[in-house]
Scaffold this motif. Structure first.
Motif, PDB file in Angstrom:
ATOM      1  N   PRO A 215       0.824  -1.213   0.000  1.00  0.00           N
ATOM      2  CA  PRO A 215       0.000   0.000   0.000  1.00  0.00           C
ATOM      3  C   PRO A 215       0.858   1.264   0.000  1.00  0.00           C
ATOM      4  O   PRO A 215       1.981   1.264   0.514  1.00  0.00           O
ATOM      5  CB  PRO A 215      -0.797  -0.124   1.297  1.00  0.00           C
ATOM      6  N   PHE A 216       0.315   2.351  -0.557  1.00  0.00           N
ATOM      7  CA  PHE A 216       1.088   3.596  -0.628  1.00  0.00           C
ATOM      8  C   PHE A 216       0.302   4.823  -0.163  1.00  0.00           C
ATOM      9  O   PHE A 216       0.757   5.949  -0.357  1.00  0.00           O
ATOM     10  CB  PHE A 216       1.628   3.823  -2.048  1.00  0.00           C
ATOM     11  N   ILE A 217      -0.851   4.630   0.488  1.00  0.00           N
ATOM     12  CA  ILE A 217      -1.638   5.759   0.982  1.00  0.00           C
ATOM     13  C   ILE A 217      -1.779   5.653   2.493  1.00  0.00           C
ATOM     14  O   ILE A 217      -2.209   4.621   3.019  1.00  0.00           O
ATOM     15  CB  ILE A 217      -3.029   5.801   0.316  1.00  0.00           C
ATOM     16  N   ALA A 218      -1.421   6.733   3.198  1.00  0.00           N
ATOM     17  CA  ALA A 218      -1.521   6.780   4.659  1.00  0.00           C
ATOM     18  C   ALA A 218      -2.761   7.572   5.056  1.00  0.00           C
ATOM     19  O   ALA A 218      -3.033   8.638   4.490  1.00  0.00           O
ATOM     20  CB  ALA A 218      -0.273   7.421   5.258  1.00  0.00           C
ATOM     21  N   ARG A 219      -3.489   7.053   6.034  1.00  0.00           N
ATOM     22  CA  ARG A 219      -4.702   7.697   6.514  1.00  0.00           C
ATOM     23  C   ARG A 219      -4.711   7.715   8.034  1.00  0.00           C
ATOM     24  O   ARG A 219      -4.076   6.874   8.690  1.00  0.00           O
ATOM     25  CB  ARG A 219      -5.939   6.947   6.009  1.00  0.00           C
ATOM     26  N   LEU A 220      -5.450   8.661   8.581  1.00  0.00           N
ATOM     27  CA  LEU A 220      -5.742   8.684  10.016  1.00  0.00           C
ATOM     28  C   LEU A 220      -7.137   8.106  10.211  1.00  0.00           C
ATOM     29  O   LEU A 220      -8.126   8.645   9.704  1.00  0.00           O
ATOM     30  CB  LEU A 220      -5.660  10.102  10.571  1.00  0.00           C
TER      31      LEU A 220
END
Length: 702
Positions: A215-220
């Protein structure tokens, strides 16, 4: 692959021009159907190969005894628990034995543990969970919110895959949290921000994974939200190499977040580093070949894997930056030197306690642990009094005290466990592993071979003192040679009992590609320079024969993963040197490797088959393409796991299929579970080891 366990952008040709090439490769390869990891045809083939091969080993009169010895070592009740600090005086451990082959996650207190008779409290029984849920669960770790470590994110793997299911768990109550955080199966990266917020890097769809499947998307993610509702804070790109975006949350002793750093890997060894500031991120002015290691005394500590010419810093250096200055001017970073290793040294570990920075240092492949304190004029350092001539591993560091757990190990010395205080320098031996084999008549020697380019390559020999130096000794040579992974002395429990005690010699080579002498040792074998790694291995092999330890008739080799590739190269390049080859969970097809499993994440190590010069180098040694008829190949033993979603089992399957088509004898074992370790539990590990040593005895002792 190591952490495997981060340096060149995937070439545009891989993304834009790769399709015709891969189609052509697929058309030329009759075994691409084996790349469907759990395809019916591939699994039927694997089962048939197991049925053909396993009786050849398991019906050997020695197999049952080897299995029992391997299982006794793996499940021994007097093993040293791998305890870790869990807030205050609590210690936690994941324990497996003959009764609990999947394992118990459990807890005790330091006083009880020091007494030698700890009262263990079970937190989670994985055997019971697997039975209740009808699942083949493998415990893949727990990430707990500091400082009290009550709320944890438990990772469960189906059969040992890298992909995991994540569930929130209350460690005090011993139960999963109803309605708590939960992530479906995937190759996630995650950490706690606070009890109601996670930093999560995951893929909500295939389009949010890189070409290598990370994965390459970071979320809170807030408590009560779905993943789709989580707020995006950072993203890389689909073409990124390496292992996908990851994040580190740095906290003080009270558990307050001091900094959050997000890494975007460009390829296997190069990463951009970004600092999360509220709702936005800023890129740090760090070189791509660097790793953010720790935050201590308000200083961001970074290791360098390449020279930083404009600052005068060198590959292998450990440097630091004032965090407040980093936040004010993230692009204008000026490093201060923490430690510069000598030519014989390498920084292996960096850890922190409440008041100290701790460094695990290798010096000529032997360990030291340094405790550093920050003063007004810089860092002061002292070496902790721990066993000499050993591998020293910091297994846990307490954030609310200065205590460390350290493991000490050497080939003939049973592993010991030490409690150290990084502030006052005291050390206390807590546990010692009972001997698993009789080492009274054994000796360890370190020798040096000279590689093709003149580089001296160290290797360690474990043998009986009375072993004749006439070339008659059955000898097993092990090596890895990649990804900055060092091969350091470790108690030889299994090879000591199953091999050396029975008259064999066990050898470990410290070839280039590893990290034994820092980044320079690793960088010397990258991409177009890959043949240096293999030349080193051949030099050690020849040196063993030259010194009279063994002969071609009695020399066998073993390696796994990247080491499995090494075995394949040895088989195809120098078959006349070896009479036994154990190829564990290997890479083998280096022309299609970027299209198989997580292969595209390793372009920084091996090179890109879509780049002509790199493809030419890969073609020169790729074992799959270099298998030929009419060669003096020994009967090889190839083993893999269906559940290995890192190094895909297709590599091993295709190797066996091509050997068969060329008319060679071989032995093949595919564990239907097991993941990249090719063993999902202790019993499966013992089976694998017994198979390996039965094969080696047949080839080298008979």
């Amino acid at each position: 692959m190591p952490n495997l366990l981060r340096p060149a952008l995937l070439a545009a040709s891989l993304l834009v021009g790769a399709l015709p090439m891969t189609q052509a490769l697929a058309a030329d390869d009759p075994y691409t159907w084996m790349e469907e990891i759990e395809g019916a045809r591939a699994l039927d083939w694997a089962r048939a190969e197991n049925a053909r091969s396993l009786p050849r080993l398991q019906q050997d009169a020695r197999y049952a005894g080897l299995y029992e010895q391997a299982r006794a070592i793996a499940t021994a009740p007097d093993r040293i628990p791998g305890v870790a600090f869990a807030g205050g005086d609590r210690l936690r451990d994941f324990w497996q034995d003959a009764t609990h082959v999947r394992g118990l996650w459990r807890e005790t207190d330091l006083a009880g543990y020091r007494s030698g008779a700890p009262a263990w409290r079970t937190i989670l029984d994985v055997d019971a969970l697997a039975k209740a849920e009808g699942a083949n669960w493998v415990f893949a770790g727990a990430d707990c919110l500091e400082p009290d470590a009550r709320l944890c994110l438990v990772s469960l793997s189906d059969g040992g895959k890298d992909a995991v299911t994540v569930r929130e768990f209350d460690a005090r109550e011993g139960r999963f949290v109803e309605g708590g955080f939960r992530l479906p199966e995937g190759k996630h990266r995650f950490d706690w921000i606070d009890r109601d917020t996670l930093l999560v890097v995951t893929a909500l769809s295939p389009s949010e994974s890189t070409v290598s499947g990370y994965p390459f998307i970071a979320r809170l993610l807030k408590r009560g939200q779905t993943l789709a509702q989580a707020r995006e804070v950072f993203r890389g790109e689909r073409r990124d190499g390496g292992y996908g975006v990851s994040g580190q949350v740095f906290r003080d002793a009270a558990g307050r977040v001091e900094a959050v750093v997000l890494d975007r890997p460009i390829d296997t060894f190069s990463s951009e580093h970004h600092l999360l500031l509220g709702d936005r991120t800023v890129k740090l002015g760090l070189p791509l070949r660097s790793t953010v290691q720790a935050l201590s005394a308000g200083r961001l500590v970074v290791s360098l894997e390449a020279d930083w010419p404009e600052t005068g810093m060198k590959a292998g250096d450990l440097v630091d930056f004032d965090l407040a200055a980093v936040s004010r001017a993230p692009q204008a970073l000026r490093p201060d030197l923490v430690l510069r290793p000598t030519e014989s040294q390498s920084v292996e570990q960096v850890a922190t306690t409440r008041d100290r920075l701790v460094i695990g240092l290798l010096d000529n492949v032997r360990g030291r642990v340094l405790s550093l304190r920050r003063t007004a004029t810089g860092w002061t350092s002292e070496t902790l009094p721990l066993p000499a001539d050993s591998t020293l591993t910091v297994t846990s560091a307490s954030k609310d005290s200065n205590r460390l757990m350290v493991g000490a190990s050497a080939y003939l010395s049973p592993t010991s466990q030490w409690l150290a205080d990084a502030a006052d320098g005291s050390t206390d031996r807590l546990r010692g592993l009972p001997p698993r084999f009789d080492a009274s008549n054994m000796v360890v020697e370190q020798n040096w071979a000279v590689s093709k380019d003149g580089t001296r390559i160290p290797y360690s020999v474990v043998r009986r003192k009375d072993a004749p130096m006439d070339g008659s000794n059955p000898t097993l040579l092990y090596a890895y040679g990649g990804f900055l992974v060092s091969q350091t002395p470790a108690y030889a429990a299994t090879p000591g009992k199953l091999w050396v005690e029975k008259g064999g010699i066990y050898v470990v080579a410290n070839i280039r590609g590893g990290g034994e002498f820092g980044p320079r040792w690793h960088n010397a074998g990258l991409k177009l320079d890959r043949m240096r790694v293999y030349d080193d291995f051949f030099a050690v092999s020849e040196d063993l024969v030259r010194r009279g330890y063994t002969s071609q008739r009695r020399l066998g080799i073993m390696g796994g993963s990247n080491g499995g590739l090494l075995m394949g190269v040895a088989l195809t390049k120098r078959p006349e040197l070896y009479n036994a080859v154990v190829i564990q969970v290997p890479l083998f097809d280096m022309i299609r490797y970027t299209q198989i499993g997580a292969g595209a994440s390793w372009v920084g190590e091996y090179g890109d088959p879509a780049v002509p010069a790199e493809r030419e180098m890969l073609m020169s040694y790729s074992p799959y393409q270099n298998l030929k008829a009419g060669q003096p190949y020994p009967t090889v033993f190839i083993e893999t796991s269906t559940k290995d979603d890192r190094v895909h089992p297709a590599h091993a399957r295709k190797a066996a299929a091509r050997l068969k088509a060329l008319g060679y004898e071989y032995i093949y074992y595919e564990n239907i579970d097991g993941g990249h370790a090719a063993a999902a539990n202790l019993n499966e590990r013992a089976v694998r080891q017994a198979l390996e040593y039965t094969y080696l005895m047949q080839r080298l002792m008979d």
